[in-house]
Write a protein that holds these residues in place. Structure first.
Motif, PDB file in Angstrom:
ATOM      1  N   LYS A   1       1.188  -0.839   0.428  1.00 28.94           N
ATOM      2  CA  LYS A   1       0.000   0.077  -0.161  1.00 28.94           C
ATOM      3  C   LYS A   1       0.385   1.588  -0.285  1.00 28.94           C
ATOM      4  CE  LYS A   1      -3.810  -1.976   2.701  1.00 28.94           C
ATOM      5  NZ  LYS A   1      -4.176  -3.085   3.763  1.00 28.94           N
ATOM      6  N   MET A   2       2.249   1.564   0.955  1.00 30.50           N
ATOM      7  CA  MET A   2       2.648   2.588   0.978  1.00 30.50           C
ATOM      8  C   MET A   2       3.449   2.611  -0.633  1.00 30.50           C
ATOM      9  SD  MET A   2       5.529   2.796   3.451  1.00 30.50           S
ATOM     10  CE  MET A   2       7.538   2.348   2.885  1.00 30.50           C
ATOM     11  N   LEU A   3       3.979   1.868  -1.284  1.00 31.71           N
ATOM     12  CA  LEU A   3       4.711   1.788  -2.404  1.00 31.71           C
ATOM     13  C   LEU A   3       3.781   2.602  -3.113  1.00 31.71           C
ATOM     14  CD1 LEU A   3       7.027  -1.668  -2.566  1.00 31.71           C
ATOM     15  CD2 LEU A   3       7.365   1.294  -2.776  1.00 31.71           C
ATOM     16  N   ALA A   4       2.188   1.608  -3.426  1.00 40.27           N
ATOM     17  CA  ALA A   4       1.315   2.437  -4.541  1.00 40.27           C
ATOM     18  C   ALA A   4       0.863   3.566  -4.416  1.00 40.27           C
ATOM     19  CB  ALA A   4       0.282   1.599  -3.998  1.00 40.27           C
ATOM     20  N   SER A   5       1.083   4.204  -3.594  1.00 43.49           N
ATOM     21  CA  SER A   5       0.433   5.740  -2.616  1.00 43.49           C
ATOM     22  C   SER A   5       2.046   6.683  -2.457  1.00 43.49           C
ATOM     23  CB  SER A   5      -0.187   5.596  -1.128  1.00 43.49           C
ATOM     24  OG  SER A   5       0.732   5.263  -0.438  1.00 43.49           O
ATOM     25  N   THR A   6       2.884   5.801  -2.985  1.00 40.15           N
ATOM     26  CA  THR A   6       4.243   7.064  -3.048  1.00 40.15           C
ATOM     27  C   THR A   6       4.456   7.047  -4.420  1.00 40.15           C
ATOM     28  OG1 THR A   6       4.973   6.439  -0.738  1.00 40.15           O
ATOM     29  CG2 THR A   6       6.182   7.126  -1.996  1.00 40.15           C
ATOM     30  N   PRO A   7       4.978   8.423  -4.652  1.00 41.70           N
ATOM     31  CA  PRO A   7       5.935   8.626  -6.066  1.00 41.70           C
ATOM     32  C   PRO A   7       6.837   8.214  -6.531  1.00 41.70           C
ATOM     33  CG  PRO A   7       5.072  10.655  -5.645  1.00 41.70           C
ATOM     34  CD  PRO A   7       4.818  10.051  -4.101  1.00 41.70           C
ATOM     35  N   SER A   8       6.892   7.368  -7.079  1.00 44.24           N
ATOM     36  CA  SER A   8       8.300   5.962  -7.959  1.00 44.24           C
ATOM     37  C   SER A   8       9.286   7.171  -7.723  1.00 44.24           C
ATOM     38  CB  SER A   8       8.045   5.501  -8.549  1.00 44.24           C
ATOM     39  OG  SER A   8       8.129   6.325 -10.116  1.00 44.24           O
ATOM     40  N   PRO A   9      10.226   6.070  -7.628  1.00 44.18           N
ATOM     41  CA  PRO A   9      11.693   7.151  -7.561  1.00 44.18           C
ATOM     42  C   PRO A   9      11.936   7.487  -9.452  1.00 44.18           C
ATOM     43  CG  PRO A   9      12.180   5.788  -6.175  1.00 44.18           C
ATOM     44  CD  PRO A   9      10.770   4.753  -6.632  1.00 44.18           C
ATOM     45  N   LYS A  10      11.723   6.387  -9.840  1.00 49.44           N
ATOM     46  CA  LYS A  10      11.551   6.777 -11.718  1.00 49.44           C
ATOM     47  C   LYS A  10      10.595   8.161 -12.366  1.00 49.44           C
ATOM     48  CE  LYS A  10      10.596   3.638 -15.759  1.00 49.44           C
ATOM     49  NZ  LYS A  10       9.676   2.781 -16.153  1.00 49.44           N
ATOM     50  N   SER A  11      10.169   7.771 -11.606  1.00 51.72           N
ATOM     51  CA  SER A  11       8.040   8.829 -11.673  1.00 51.72           C
ATOM     52  C   SER A  11       9.509  10.230 -11.443  1.00 51.72           C
ATOM     53  CB  SER A  11       7.212   9.111 -10.820  1.00 51.72           C
ATOM     54  OG  SER A  11       7.235   9.405  -9.756  1.00 51.72           O
ATOM     55  N   LYS A  12      10.187  10.493 -10.276  1.00 50.61           N
ATOM     56  CA  LYS A  12      10.690  11.562 -10.026  1.00 50.61           C
ATOM     57  C   LYS A  12      11.582  12.064 -10.606  1.00 50.61           C
ATOM     58  CE  LYS A  12       9.714  12.173  -5.568  1.00 50.61           C
ATOM     59  NZ  LYS A  12       9.496  12.351  -3.715  1.00 50.61           N
TER      60      LYS A  12
END
Length: 126
Positions: A57-68
């Motif tokens: 759930k935490m991963l799903a709700s956090t912007p990914s390093p890739k997206s940043k």
């Protein structure tokens, strides 16, 4: 070294872990973590304990390093094969602004290497 019939699939599982840590694509989560997996480690001087479902759930709700467009650091430091069904892998991985040193306990479950426990340490902040 990767010619070992046990080691090659284990290293492929580690690569799946690295990919998940970078892209947060939880559609692959069940190919990385066992449903019963637990994560333990200190962050901000507090011991954190997470169940696999909470981590997902935490991963799903956090912007990914890739997206940043965050830098990617992924290193395998140690592989310890205890048996054809159990191993510990020590890795260094950067997740956005934090660099972790992780001990990943793997078990081969239904012919797939899955993380059953993760012990993490924040090694550096960027």
């Amino acid at each position: 070294m990767t010619e070992n019939p046990i080691l090659a699939p284990l290293l492929e599982a580690v690569e799946r872990y690295f990919t998940l840590m970078y892209d947060n694509d939880v559609s692959h989560f069940d190919r990385v973590f066992a449903p019963s997996a637990q994560l333990h480690g200190f962050r901000d001087a507090e011991l954190r304990i997470l169940l696999a479902s909470d981590y997902r759930k935490m991963l799903a709700s956090t912007p990914s390093p890739k997206s940043k467009c965050a830098p990617c650091l992924q290193e395998v430091l140690l592989v310890d094969l205890a048996s054809p069904t159990q191993a510990v892998v020590k890795v260094r991985v950067r997740i956005d602004t934090l660099q972790y040193l992780d001990y990943l306990s793997y078990h081969r479950i239904h012919d797939a290497w899955l993380i059953t426990a993760k012990s993490f340490h924040v090694e550096r902040r960027y």
